[in-house]
Motif scaffolding. Sequence first.
Motif, PDB file in Angstrom:
ATOM      1  N   ILE A 119       9.279   8.259   5.861  1.00  0.00           N
ATOM      2  CA  ILE A 119      10.105   7.535   6.827  1.00  0.00           C
ATOM      3  C   ILE A 119       9.682   6.067   6.930  1.00  0.00           C
ATOM      4  N   SER A 120       8.432   5.790   6.617  1.00  0.00           N
ATOM      5  CA  SER A 120       7.915   4.410   6.727  1.00  0.00           C
ATOM      6  C   SER A 120       8.194   3.565   5.487  1.00  0.00           C
ATOM      7  N   ILE A 121       8.859   4.135   4.488  1.00  0.00           N
ATOM      8  CA  ILE A 121       9.142   3.362   3.270  1.00  0.00           C
ATOM      9  C   ILE A 121       9.881   2.052   3.580  1.00  0.00           C
ATOM     10  N   PRO A 122      10.945   2.054   4.420  1.00  0.00           N
ATOM     11  CA  PRO A 122      11.596   0.779   4.766  1.00  0.00           C
ATOM     12  C   PRO A 122      10.631  -0.209   5.433  1.00  0.00           C
ATOM     13  N   LEU A 123       9.745   0.306   6.293  1.00  0.00           N
ATOM     14  CA  LEU A 123       8.756  -0.565   6.938  1.00  0.00           C
ATOM     15  C   LEU A 123       7.855  -1.211   5.902  1.00  0.00           C
ATOM     16  N   PHE A 124       7.430  -0.412   4.900  1.00  0.00           N
ATOM     17  CA  PHE A 124       6.596  -0.973   3.832  1.00  0.00           C
ATOM     18  C   PHE A 124       7.354  -2.060   3.074  1.00  0.00           C
ATOM     19  N   GLY A 125       8.661  -1.841   2.880  1.00  0.00           N
ATOM     20  CA  GLY A 125       9.485  -2.854   2.216  1.00  0.00           C
ATOM     21  C   GLY A 125       9.555  -4.135   3.018  1.00  0.00           C
ATOM     22  N   LEU A 126       9.696  -3.989   4.349  1.00  0.00           N
ATOM     23  CA  LEU A 126       9.721  -5.166   5.222  1.00  0.00           C
ATOM     24  C   LEU A 126       8.382  -5.901   5.172  1.00  0.00           C
ATOM     25  N   ILE A 127       7.279  -5.166   5.190  1.00  0.00           N
ATOM     26  CA  ILE A 127       5.945  -5.782   5.145  1.00  0.00           C
ATOM     27  C   ILE A 127       5.771  -6.578   3.852  1.00  0.00           C
ATOM     28  N   LEU A 128       6.178  -5.978   2.738  1.00  0.00           N
ATOM     29  CA  LEU A 128       5.970  -6.614   1.438  1.00  0.00           C
ATOM     30  C   LEU A 128       6.906  -7.798   1.229  1.00  0.00           C
ATOM     31  N   LEU A 129       8.209  -7.573   1.326  1.00  0.00           N
ATOM     32  CA  LEU A 129       9.180  -8.635   1.034  1.00  0.00           C
ATOM     33  C   LEU A 129       9.262  -9.657   2.169  1.00  0.00           C
ATOM     34  N   GLY A 130       9.058  -9.178   3.396  1.00  0.00           N
ATOM     35  CA  GLY A 130       9.123 -10.095   4.530  1.00  0.00           C
ATOM     36  C   GLY A 130       8.070 -11.181   4.464  1.00  0.00           C
ATOM     37  N   PHE A 131       6.948 -10.866   3.859  1.00  0.00           N
ATOM     38  CA  PHE A 131       5.875 -11.855   3.708  1.00  0.00           C
ATOM     39  C   PHE A 131       6.364 -13.080   2.946  1.00  0.00           C
ATOM     40  N   PHE A 132       7.299 -12.889   2.014  1.00  0.00           N
ATOM     41  CA  PHE A 132       7.811 -13.994   1.196  1.00  0.00           C
ATOM     42  C   PHE A 132       9.093 -14.600   1.769  1.00  0.00           C
ATOM     43  N   VAL A 133       9.830 -13.821   2.566  1.00  0.00           N
ATOM     44  CA  VAL A 133      11.148 -14.264   3.031  1.00  0.00           C
ATOM     45  C   VAL A 133      11.109 -14.839   4.443  1.00  0.00           C
ATOM     46  N   ILE A 134      10.319 -14.239   5.321  1.00  0.00           N
ATOM     47  CA  ILE A 134      10.255 -14.698   6.715  1.00  0.00           C
ATOM     48  C   ILE A 134       9.388 -15.948   6.787  1.00  0.00           C
ATOM     49  N   PRO A 135       9.906 -17.055   7.324  1.00  0.00           N
ATOM     50  CA  PRO A 135       9.254 -18.361   7.165  1.00  0.00           C
ATOM     51  C   PRO A 135       7.960 -18.584   7.947  1.00  0.00           C
ATOM     52  N   GLU A 136       7.797 -17.969   9.116  1.00  0.00           N
ATOM     53  CA  GLU A 136       6.624 -18.249   9.947  1.00  0.00           C
ATOM     54  C   GLU A 136       5.796 -16.993  10.156  1.00  0.00           C
ATOM     55  N   SER A 137       4.473 -17.138  10.170  1.00  0.00           N
ATOM     56  CA  SER A 137       3.554 -16.003  10.278  1.00  0.00           C
ATOM     57  C   SER A 137       3.751 -15.224  11.569  1.00  0.00           C
ATOM     58  N   LEU A 138       3.893 -15.938  12.701  1.00  0.00           N
ATOM     59  CA  LEU A 138       4.050 -15.264  13.985  1.00  0.00           C
ATOM     60  C   LEU A 138       5.338 -14.450  14.013  1.00  0.00           C
ATOM     61  N   ILE A 139       6.407 -15.033  13.501  1.00  0.00           N
ATOM     62  CA  ILE A 139       7.686 -14.320  13.455  1.00  0.00           C
ATOM     63  C   ILE A 139       7.563 -13.086  12.563  1.00  0.00           C
ATOM     64  N   TYR A 140       6.884 -13.253  11.434  1.00  0.00           N
ATOM     65  CA  TYR A 140       6.671 -12.145  10.499  1.00  0.00           C
ATOM     66  C   TYR A 140       5.920 -11.004  11.174  1.00  0.00           C
ATOM     67  N   ILE A 141       4.866 -11.328  11.888  1.00  0.00           N
ATOM     68  CA  ILE A 141       4.058 -10.311  12.563  1.00  0.00           C
ATOM     69  C   ILE A 141       4.885  -9.580  13.621  1.00  0.00           C
ATOM     70  N   LYS A 142       5.661 -10.329  14.402  1.00  0.00           N
ATOM     71  CA  LYS A 142       6.489  -9.710  15.442  1.00  0.00           C
ATOM     72  C   LYS A 142       7.560  -8.814  14.831  1.00  0.00           C
ATOM     73  N   GLU A 143       8.147  -9.248  13.710  1.00  0.00           N
ATOM     74  CA  GLU A 143       9.150  -8.425  13.040  1.00  0.00           C
ATOM     75  C   GLU A 143       8.530  -7.110  12.561  1.00  0.00           C
ATOM     76  N   VAL A 144       7.350  -7.198  11.969  1.00  0.00           N
ATOM     77  CA  VAL A 144       6.687  -5.997  11.444  1.00  0.00           C
ATOM     78  C   VAL A 144       6.313  -5.046  12.580  1.00  0.00           C
ATOM     79  N   ILE A 145       5.733  -5.584  13.661  1.00  0.00           N
ATOM     80  CA  ILE A 145       5.333  -4.728  14.778  1.00  0.00           C
ATOM     81  C   ILE A 145       6.556  -4.094  15.440  1.00  0.00           C
TER      82      ILE A 145
END
Length: 544
Positions: free
Chosen positions: A19-45
């Motif tokens: 079930i967490s496969i999409p979350l893993f995808g967000l963690i991996l690809l989001g690191f390159f696509v989401i522009p700011e670290s804080l926003i990235y962390i909030k999206e992942v959490i």
Amino acid sequence: MKNKLTKNIISLFKLASIISIPLFGLILLGFFVIPESLIYIKEVIGFGFLTLIVFSITVIFSSNKVRQFLSLIFLTLLSFLVFVKLSFYHNYGVKISASALFVIFETDTTESSDFLSNYFDGFVFGLAIMFTIILPVFAKWLLVKTNISGRFRYISVLAISTVVASSYAINKRFDAENIVVTSITSYSEFISLRKDLKTDLAKPVSNYVNVAKIDTTAQTHVVIIGEATSNWHMQLYGYNRPTNPKLSKIREQLIVFDSVISPHVHTVMSLDKILTLSDMHAPNKKDNTSVVQLANAAGYDTYWISNQRPVGLHERISSIIANAAKEKYFVATDNSDDIIYDEALLPILDKVLKKPSKQKIIFLHLIGTHGRYSSRFPESYNYFKDNSLNTKFKHDQAFKLINEYDNAIRYNDNIVNSVIDKVRQQNTNSFVLYFSDHGDELFDTIDFIGHNEYQATRPMYEVPFIAWLSDEYKLNFNQTKRYNNFTNRAYNLEDFIYSFADLAKINFKQMDSTKSVFSDLFFRKPRLIRDNEDYDLRLKTLEN
């Protein structure tokens, strides 16, 4: 017993991993696509809490078949949400917001098709394949291979507690990152707004304004509402191609305002402010009034002639405002990706102009240069075909679309000029006002076509605003010379209702002459756009 417990723990761990496969995808690809670290962390959490919720709901059930079914449904949903998140960040660099959803709710299927054709690049296409096809199929295979039967004592209580706690965390801390919450909230607000608009703005006369009209002479005024036309591609505004041959011939008869912007770059939000008392300080006003209601209250007979479909999935803001008019004509019945020419409005305009009404105001809503540019002009207006264009983005798509857009503007030039000619022939106290709801970017400043508020380039905001006054109007009010001194005023069309009332000589209780571009009392104020950003400060930042 111990082996059974261990087996169940392993099964549940496998289920959580699947079930967490999409979350893993967000963690991996989001690191390159989401522009700011804080926003990235909030999206992942935030997405992690959502994943925990659906996992907890799944494990409440002890049946292996039920868990597999729910797991596949939830995983498909989560995969789709990750696709939407990542593709939106890729295109716009920001999270999907309520304002973006308002535009989506207002959009019909054709405009959705236009969106996909403009923004569905290779990266987004790859995301779509991965998250809507490959991941669900792979997950189904894993679920079939994994025995996830079994049930812990008290696990239902633990799962329900987890759902409640995670939902609370999302609601309090991560609601902006949760597309489901944002969508539900935004849609509820959207429906409420549409209900209010239909209740108030669709009525012939508003309950919120008191109107007193000064002049009672014979008058025929026309307001032309354009669509997606940027002044960056207009000859009248210094563009290096002859896109306004007819209006250029009567240039000395026109009042061409050169520093006018639209408050938004999407039709629904733009016209909501341009055609009513709403503005950035008071969006979606409850005690609102439109230009049509204002004209009705002043004693004018009002007519709305439109070349845009009146309804899609939801009734459009322009259609609601149009309902207040005495007579309404909706010419276009096709989707906007079909061939639609604005010349279809001219015979109806002729019919309305011949009506015996002494005082009339006619609103013409054009399809303009909307969307599929090649469907906005007949072959006889296929004038621009060369590839020697003044753009730094020299590729085949740019050459093709710029030529089509410029041809559409050249055809639009003919339509606006024809309207002026027809009104001129009435020999009455008249004016014609023309503006566009927003513009489009055509590889002018970035390698991009279309409009969205996240990239928010100048061509998307800077629109034509042109006035023509009849000889009778000039004689009665002697304003032309004075108005020509006002053409460089920095103006936001969110205050259009005040300029309209000023030119039509309509007095009403809420009239504010400092917001009329035609007034001696005009006061330049900050030109606010999306999220109350100062447009002129933005320009200075871009220049530096």
